[in-house]
Design a protein around this motif. Structure first.
Motif, PDB file in Angstrom:
ATOM      1  N   TRP A  25      -9.226   9.444   4.450  1.00  0.00           N
ATOM      2  CA  TRP A  25      -8.806  10.837   4.686  1.00  0.00           C
ATOM      3  C   TRP A  25      -7.952  11.368   3.541  1.00  0.00           C
ATOM      4  CZ3 TRP A  25      -3.647  12.412   6.163  1.00  0.00           C
ATOM      5  CH2 TRP A  25      -3.538  13.764   6.510  1.00  0.00           C
ATOM      6  N   LYS A  26      -7.006  10.579   3.076  1.00  0.00           N
ATOM      7  CA  LYS A  26      -6.158  11.022   1.978  1.00  0.00           C
ATOM      8  C   LYS A  26      -6.954  11.223   0.694  1.00  0.00           C
ATOM      9  CE  LYS A  26      -2.072   9.069   1.591  1.00  0.00           C
ATOM     10  NZ  LYS A  26      -1.023   8.028   1.532  1.00  0.00           N
ATOM     11  N   SER A  84      -3.660  15.407  10.074  1.00  0.00           N
ATOM     12  CA  SER A  84      -4.881  14.753  10.529  1.00  0.00           C
ATOM     13  C   SER A  84      -5.330  15.254  11.891  1.00  0.00           C
ATOM     14  CB  SER A  84      -4.677  13.236  10.593  1.00  0.00           C
ATOM     15  OG  SER A  84      -3.654  12.920  11.520  1.00  0.00           O
ATOM     16  N   GLN A 143     -10.737  17.244  -2.444  1.00  0.00           N
ATOM     17  CA  GLN A 143     -11.060  18.625  -2.111  1.00  0.00           C
ATOM     18  C   GLN A 143     -10.079  19.590  -2.761  1.00  0.00           C
ATOM     19  OE1 GLN A 143     -10.922  19.640   2.065  1.00  0.00           O
ATOM     20  NE2 GLN A 143     -12.400  21.296   1.802  1.00  0.00           N
ATOM     21  N   VAL A 154      -1.510  19.221   4.894  1.00  0.00           N
ATOM     22  CA  VAL A 154      -2.542  19.119   5.924  1.00  0.00           C
ATOM     23  C   VAL A 154      -2.149  18.044   6.917  1.00  0.00           C
ATOM     24  CG1 VAL A 154      -4.396  19.937   4.433  1.00  0.00           C
ATOM     25  CG2 VAL A 154      -3.875  17.511   4.506  1.00  0.00           C
ATOM     26  N   ARG A 214       0.211  15.903   1.590  1.00  0.00           N
ATOM     27  CA  ARG A 214       0.097  17.029   0.673  1.00  0.00           C
ATOM     28  C   ARG A 214      -0.237  16.500  -0.720  1.00  0.00           C
ATOM     29  NH1 ARG A 214       2.217  22.362  -0.036  1.00  0.00           N
ATOM     30  NH2 ARG A 214       2.593  22.844  -2.229  1.00  0.00           N
ATOM     31  N   TYR A 215      -1.296  17.047  -1.300  1.00  0.00           N
ATOM     32  CA  TYR A 215      -1.646  16.689  -2.664  1.00  0.00           C
ATOM     33  C   TYR A 215      -0.631  17.333  -3.606  1.00  0.00           C
ATOM     34  CZ  TYR A 215      -4.108  16.857  -7.124  1.00  0.00           C
ATOM     35  OH  TYR A 215      -4.426  16.745  -8.446  1.00  0.00           O
ATOM     36  N   VAL A 219      -8.768  14.553   1.096  1.00  0.00           N
ATOM     37  CA  VAL A 219      -7.862  15.699   0.949  1.00  0.00           C
ATOM     38  C   VAL A 219      -7.539  15.944  -0.515  1.00  0.00           C
ATOM     39  CG1 VAL A 219      -5.518  16.493   1.428  1.00  0.00           C
ATOM     40  CG2 VAL A 219      -6.879  15.471   3.251  1.00  0.00           C
ATOM     41  N   GLU A 220      -7.268  14.871  -1.264  1.00  0.00           N
ATOM     42  CA  GLU A 220      -6.931  15.025  -2.677  1.00  0.00           C
ATOM     43  C   GLU A 220      -8.122  15.529  -3.494  1.00  0.00           C
ATOM     44  OE1 GLU A 220      -3.376  12.017  -3.775  1.00  0.00           O
ATOM     45  OE2 GLU A 220      -5.312  11.050  -3.494  1.00  0.00           O
ATOM     46  N   LYS A 269     -12.878  21.233   6.808  1.00  0.00           N
ATOM     47  CA  LYS A 269     -11.769  20.422   7.333  1.00  0.00           C
ATOM     48  C   LYS A 269     -12.140  18.958   7.303  1.00  0.00           C
ATOM     49  CE  LYS A 269      -8.751  19.949  11.377  1.00  0.00           C
ATOM     50  NZ  LYS A 269      -8.487  20.402  12.765  1.00  0.00           N
TER      51      LYS A 269
END
Length: 587
Positions: A284-285, A307, A291, A305, A318-319, A288-289, A248
């Protein structure tokens, strides 16, 4: 009639805006788009201009008016993201580095990745030992000026080029020796591929550094690579988590958390602090992308997702692109004649009249003069590029997150030729930018993170990189609090004042968070009660013949509630409403 034509033409101009995208070879692509055009439209234009099919590795980067960098979201309007007036200025960059550049299908894609990694080497993001640095630079020479020719390349020719933020004469001689003896006969595409093959073996391949602080207040750089999450301090990799281990990513204001499972019973939480909330959200963005791109098997597995998990608090993201495995499968289906590649010759960093050069597109990243119709005060001046790593805000000395950027950050990408000199001087003033065996050694990448209690965030009682079992967490919290008290006693008065101010600000921030949480809890409770009331009315007053409602109505408990409580209450409310209606009529 003429006025109507003029007004319609003015309205059409208002609906259009100019965009200038700086490409990886420092040339500029300029176009006019509709103001409501989405990012995908501009990206497709650029890929068509470059004749690029394997385009999922690339992205467009821009800088907002607050000097914060972003990746352009292709599903959203360009004008709404830029938050500035036209003309818009952006950069094409590699967003997701291919784990194995040799597996790329087309040479044009490898060439663009080569330009990006070469830029990383120049700006100090690709750290390496002297021996590796000499080989990488020699491959660049071979790819862009060809075989060594005594007639064109006089003694000391390698010193005329700038491959790194700073290097020695000994390294320059070593580069020339490798170029003269070991790389003869290699074609440009072979040299570029060998360069990428060597670069991908380095720990900092694909690193896009984000400046942060750890819980002890020490500067650090966080980065996402094709292989996992990386933390670097002082030219050393102190943490590395594979993407399969990361469970996470979360952020709250300026605080960024990484949750990971390295073993079955070994859970790790890493906590870092970004310079500001905008930089933390960008971090963070990006995580996420990255990963989603490298970890997932299919894009259908991508989920939105948040935060934070506290009710409706936090950002949602969302990617929206393909994942690495899908990109490779799609690339394998490409069947066309290889597109022609227009490689640019190298331009020396200092005067060298004896060398023959191609066009002014250099392997040393230097910016061309901007397009004629772009304002001098706008556009590329705001990028301070390579536009690849997160910028540092202009802050006071006390608030600086990285007074010495180290080897990781772009000092400048030389937006004008004049600023190239300033960039070189800034790099030379930074001793950690020197390429040497002592400055960076992959064998030193297992040093532990300094231990200290996090005073800015009472929730972060764990140690960065330490297992998070409950017993160890309690003991570590006690030990680190003692260390923190000792450190505070030995600190300077100015530091005390700064920490008091920061602690007061954090207390106010925590109080605001608590109040918002209580309000959300209250609103959720009211919503649940309202929903129960609607369900009760449906059960008692409606004639809906639904099996679910029919079964509830037949239960003895509901019958008792209906006749002993609900019916008298309904008659009481009806009586009161009639009484109030009579009063209104009499008046």
């Amino acid at each position: 009639m003429l006025s109507r034509l003029m007004s319609s033409s003015i309205r059409s101009l208002d609906r259009e805006c100019n965009c200038t995208v700086r490409l990886l070879d420092d040339s500029e692509y300029t176009c006019t788009i509709q103001r409501d055009a989405k990012g995908q439209y501009l990206f497709d234009l650029i890929c068509h201009h470059l004749n690029l099919l394997e385009k999922d590795y690339f992205g467009i980067r821009y800088v907002d008016p607050d000097k914060q960098r972003h990746w352009l979201e292709f599903s959203k309007s360009i004008s709404k993201q830029m938050k500035s007036q036209s003309p818009f200025t952006m950069c094409l960059r590699v967003k997701f580095y291919p784990p194995d550049p040799a597996a790329l299908r087309e040479e044009i894609t490898r060439y663009l990745v080569f330009l990006q990694v070469k830029r990383d080497l120049y700006h100090g993001r690709l750290l390496c030992k002297t021996s590796d640095a000499a080989l990488l630079a020699a491959h660049i020479l071979q790819a862009e000026i060809g075989d060594y020719d005594p007639g064109k390349h006089p003694e000391g020719y390698s010193s005329k080029f700038q491959f790194f933020p700073k290097h020695s004469e000994k390294l320059e001689r070593r580069i020339a020796d490798i170029h003269k003896t070991e790389l003869i006969g290699q074609t440009p595409d072979e040299s570029e591929l060998n360069f990428l093959h060597k670069a991908q073996l380095l720990e900092t391949y694909g690193v896009d550094p984000h400046p942060c602080k750890d819980v002890s207040g020490n500067p650090a750089f966080l980065a996402f690579t094709p292989f996992g999450f990386t933390v670097l301090q002082g030219n050393r990799r102190i943490h590395f988590l594979k993407w399969d281990e990361v469970t996470k990513l979360k952020f709250e204001a300026k605080t960024f958390h990484v949750y990971a499972n390295q073993q079955e019973d070994k859970k790790i939480i890493l906590t870092y602090f970004a310079p500001n909330p905008e930089a933390c959200k960008h971090l963070w963005k990006c995580g996420v992308e990255n990963q989603a791109f490298y970890k997932l098997e299919k894009s259908s597995q991508v989920r939105t997702v948040s935060s934070s998990n506290l009710f409706f608090k936090g950002s949602r993201f969302r990617y929206s692109g393909k994942v690495a495995k899908e990109v490779m499968e799609q690339s394998a289906k490409i069947k066309r004649d290889p597109p022609e590649i227009h490689r640019a010759g190298m331009v020396p960093s200092r005067s060298c009249p004896s060398i023959t050069h191609g066009p002014r597109l250099t392997s040393v990243p230097r910016t061309r003069r901007r397009a004629v119709h772009i304002s001098i005060m706008e556009g590329l001046e705001s990028l301070r590029d390579s536009a690849h790593s997160t910028p540092m805000r202009s802050v006071s000395h006390g608030d600086s997150f990285m007074s010495s950027r180290g080897s990781m950050m772009d000092c400048s990408d030389a937006n004008f030729d004049a600023t190239a000199t300033a960039s070189s001087s800034l790099s030379s003033s930074n001793s950690s930018s020197v390429i040497s065996d002592e400055a960076y050694d992959p064998s030193d990448s297992v040093l532990p993170t300094p231990v200290s209690d996090n005073m800015d965030n009472p929730l972060a009682r764990h140690l960065n990189g330490a297992p998070c079992s409950s017993e160890e967490d309690k003991s570590n919290a006690k030990g680190t609090s003692k260390d923190a008290r000792l450190a505070r006693k030995n600190a300077t008065p100015g530091l005390h004042v700064a920490k008091n101010k920061s602690s007061q600000a954090s207390d106010v921030e925590e109080l605001n968070k608590f109040i918002l949480s209580v309000l959300r809890l209250f609103l959720v409770t009211i919503g649940l009660l309202f929903a129960l009331l609607l369900l009760l009315i449906m059960l008692t007053e409606s004639d809906l013949d639904i099996a679910f409602l029919r079964d509830i109505r037949k239960t003895p408990e509901f019958q008792q509630f209906h006749f002993e409580y609900f019916c008298p209450m309904r008659r009481w409310f009806a009586c009161k409403i009639r009484w109030m209606g009579g009063l209104l009529i009499s008046k």
